[in-house]
Design an enzyme around this catalytic site. Structure first.
Site, PDB file in Angstrom:
ATOM      1  N   ASP A 172       0.399  -1.456  -0.002  1.00  8.32           N
ATOM      2  CA  ASP A 172       0.207  -0.102   0.121  1.00  8.32           C
ATOM      3  C   ASP A 172       0.735   1.233   0.267  1.00  8.32           C
ATOM      4  O   ASP A 172       1.676   0.722   0.364  1.00  8.32           O
ATOM      5  CB  ASP A 172      -0.614  -0.045   1.156  1.00  8.32           C
ATOM      6  CG  ASP A 172      -2.233   1.371   1.207  1.00  8.32           C
ATOM      7  OD1 ASP A 172      -2.934   0.920   0.676  1.00  8.32           O
ATOM      8  OD2 ASP A 172      -1.268   2.018   1.789  1.00  8.32           O
ATOM      9  N   ASN A 188      -3.550  13.272  -3.375  1.00 11.13           N
ATOM     10  CA  ASN A 188      -4.438  13.492  -4.246  1.00 11.13           C
ATOM     11  C   ASN A 188      -4.861  14.667  -3.628  1.00 11.13           C
ATOM     12  O   ASN A 188      -5.218  15.666  -4.694  1.00 11.13           O
ATOM     13  CB  ASN A 188      -5.545  12.601  -4.400  1.00 11.13           C
ATOM     14  CG  ASN A 188      -5.970  10.942  -5.014  1.00 11.13           C
ATOM     15  OD1 ASN A 188      -4.877  10.679  -6.087  1.00 11.13           O
ATOM     16  ND2 ASN A 188      -6.087   9.920  -5.142  1.00 11.13           N
ATOM     17  N   ASP A 205      -3.473   9.500 -11.002  1.00  7.64           N
ATOM     18  CA  ASP A 205      -3.114   8.739 -11.178  1.00  7.64           C
ATOM     19  C   ASP A 205      -1.574   8.264 -12.182  1.00  7.64           C
ATOM     20  O   ASP A 205      -1.106   7.958 -12.278  1.00  7.64           O
ATOM     21  CB  ASP A 205      -4.326   9.158 -12.519  1.00  7.64           C
ATOM     22  CG  ASP A 205      -5.217   9.378 -12.281  1.00  7.64           C
ATOM     23  OD1 ASP A 205      -5.548   8.364 -11.191  1.00  7.64           O
ATOM     24  OD2 ASP A 205      -5.979   8.856 -13.064  1.00  7.64           O
ATOM     25  N   GLU A 259      -4.418   1.946  -4.184  1.00  7.15           N
ATOM     26  CA  GLU A 259      -3.358   2.270  -4.214  1.00  7.15           C
ATOM     27  C   GLU A 259      -3.005   1.161  -3.432  1.00  7.15           C
ATOM     28  O   GLU A 259      -1.759   1.274  -3.022  1.00  7.15           O
ATOM     29  CB  GLU A 259      -2.821   3.003  -3.038  1.00  7.15           C
ATOM     30  CG  GLU A 259      -3.329   3.855  -2.018  1.00  7.15           C
ATOM     31  CD  GLU A 259      -4.379   4.234  -1.770  1.00  7.15           C
ATOM     32  OE1 GLU A 259      -4.310   4.167  -0.327  1.00  7.15           O
ATOM     33  OE2 GLU A 259      -5.297   4.418  -2.499  1.00  7.15           O
TER      34      GLU A 259
END
Length: 580
Positions: free
Chosen positions: A457, A465, A474, A500
């Site tokens: 992760d 973000n 992205d 993620e």
């Protein structure tokens, strides 16, 4: 029928019936073709083809061993020759040939020097030898062949005949071993001309054998009209640069104001040489192969004397004859003109006559039968029309069906790809990971080979973000996926598990090996600078499968280990221990 003829008959019989003939091939003779030059060299290429096509009906091609000694590129290289001796000695201890065919001087001289060491007692047929010394065959009763020879005098006379105004002829050679042999003969001819002016008839001979390619181009370009060039043989210039007839001869022809002649047909005609008395390498190779077959059929070599000279045929390039305004009436009778335009009737006269005769006969038959077959023709026309319409309909429907099948096939492939591939990163998605991990787990329980799983992760990805926007997020995911693919082992499987999170499957790896890869992943990710974001870290949970595991329990244990890594400060690997 000779023994070789009988075995040959059996070989052809087995080939026709489609039976395996490896045992028969093993009993047939092995022939070694030892070429002096490289396979791209046009002379060697055509000579080899002549040998192959002549032997093809008698010996399986797998029994024909072909070597290319590449002497034009390695002229007078003693170290290279020593390595060739070692190579051939090792190679042909297992595949000893029954007969050796050599092409050109280098291979011949090589066999004279090392033949008794490499192939003791084996017969040899040589071909393409230009500089021949009879004393080299003293005490060697197992050697015969065909002397290629050189048509220096014949070509000089030819030049004087078709260029009546010629005053100077330049003979081109080099200082390699083979080149010296040819220029020495040329100097003998020059000496005889100087001793007897009637032979020269007012024409001077110059021999050029020491030049760089640049100097050669300059000197050729400066030759005045009334001159001609006769190429003897050029392997390298004075600096050791390789002379390629494919590349250099067209250049010489382009810059030269005078015609270039030569003796080596396929090597020069069509490449810039206007012509000359030329040897055909294909026929030369075929003749040598015929002598080889005769020896293998049991004919003693003593009954196959050395052929003193190959055939040299006048051959000319039609376009270059026109360029230099050569009167074709002066060409020798029977000259071959390469590239001469032919009328349709010249090229297909026999076929045209046959067609005309057939048409005349058919018209006569039609005129006699016409009244009796008119109704039949009408019916046949109608039937043909119906057949064509039916065929058209069938073709139309078949094409439509094929199109629909193709579209359905493409759609199926696209749907499968969409179903199992993450569109953003290009990695396999969770669905694919679930299916494949379950399959690997089942195989693990059958084979009891190690299997480990890790869940990875990205730490604090939400900040990426929130801070830089989802578009930049992205881009980070895409770069992150590429980094993972580049870091894991080729046998490892990689999936985007969601958001993620990524799942890594380690087939055949126990917990120690899997942990080592995970540590490498963690370190590599932390060391990477992601454009526009900087450095990010990741947390990993890894565990090893046990026989009691289900897919859910295995993944859940790795997920718990991931949670522990997060709790312990992130940017680390934690191991999920198996139940005892």
């Amino acid at each position: 029928m000779s023994m070789l003829g009988f075995v040959r008959f059996i070989f052809i019989l087995l080939s026709v019936t489609g039976m395996a003939f490896s045992a028969v091939a093993e009993s047939l003779p092995r022939v070694l073709l030892l070429n002096s030059y490289h396979p791209q060299y046009q002379w060697t290429k055509e000579l080899t083809r002549g040998v192959q096509e002549t032997l093809a009906s008698s010996i399986p091609m797998e029994n024909l061993h072909i070597e290319f000694m590449d002497e034009r590129r390695f002229a007078d290289d003693a170290v290279y020759k020593t390595k060739l001796v070692s190579l051939f000695k090792h190679k042909y201890q297992q595949y000893s040939p029954d007969l050796i065919i050599t092409s050109d001087d280098y291979a011949y001289d090589f066999m004279i020097e090392y033949g008794d060491l490499l192939f003791p007692g084996k017969p040899m047929v040589f071909s393409g030898v230009n500089v021949f010394k009879p004393e080299t065959l003293q005490g060697r009763s197992q050697i015969t062949g065909i002397l290629e020879g050189m048509e220096i005098i014949g070509n000089l006379e030819l030049i004087k005949t078709i260029q009546p105004d010629v005053k100077r002829i330049v003979l081109l050679g080099d200082t390699t071993g083979f080149g010296r042999g040819m220029t020495d003969l040329a100097r003998e001819v020059k000496a005889s001309w100087q001793a007897d002016p009637s032979l020269a008839a007012g024409v001077s001979l110059d021999i050029w054998d020491k030049f760089t390619l640049v100097e050669l181009h300059q000197r050729v370009a400066e030759l005045p009209t009334g001159s001609a060039i006769l190429v003897l043989a050029i392997h390298k210039d004075s600096q050791g640069q390789y002379f390629s007839y494919e590349e250099q001869l067209p250049i010489l022809s382009q810059i030269s104001k005078v015609p270039i002649y030569g003796m080596w047909g396929a090597l020069m005609i069509g490449k810039g040489a206007m012509g000359g008395l030329m040897n055909d390498p294909f026929e030369h190779g075929a003749s040598a192969a015929k002598m080889a077959l005769a020896i293998l059929d049991g004919i003693p070599i003593a009954q196959l004397p050395i052929k003193e000279k190959a055939a040299f045929t006048p051959s000319f390039d039609f376009a270059l004859l026109n360029r230099f305004a050569i009167d074709r009436a002066l060409l020798p009778q029977g000259s071959k003109l390469v590239g001469e335009p032919k009328s349709l009737y010249q090229e297909y006269g026999g076929l045209i006559n046959s067609v005309l005769l057939l048409l005349t006969f058919l018209m006569l038959v039609i005129s006699v039968l016409l009244t009796n077959i008119r109704k039949r023709i009408a019916v046949q026309i109608q039937l043909d029309k119906l057949n064509r319409e039916l065929e058209f309909q069938v073709q139309e429907r078949t094409q439509d069906l094929n199109l629909r099948n193709s579209q359905l096939h493409d759609a199926t492939i696209n749907m499968r790809q969409l179903a199992f591939t993450d569109p953003l990163t290009g990695l396999s998605n969770r669905r694919a990971g679930t299916v494949e991990t379950g399959a690997y787990l089942s195989r693990f329980k059958q084979d009891n080979l190690a299997l480990s799983v890790a869940i990875l992760d990205i730490d604090f990805f939400k900040r990426v973000n929130d801070t830089y926007g989802h578009s930049r997020g992205d881009e980070v995911l895409i770069s992150f996926a590429r980094l993972l693919k580049a870091t894991v082992r080729p046998s490892d499987r990689l999936y985007r598990w969601g958001g993620e999170e990524f799942l890594v499957l380690f087939p055949g790896a126990d917990i120690a090996a899997a942990t080592q890869v995970c540590e490498r992943l963690c370190h590599t990710i932390a060391s990477k600078h992601f454009e526009g974001v900087g450095r990010i870290t990741s947390s990993l949970g890894v565990t090893e499968a046990s026989l009691d595991d289900s897919l859910d329990s295995l993944v859940s244990r790795a997920d718990v280990a991931l949670y522990q890594a997060k709790q312990q400060g992130r940017n680390r690997v934690c191991i999920g221990e198996r139940a005892p």
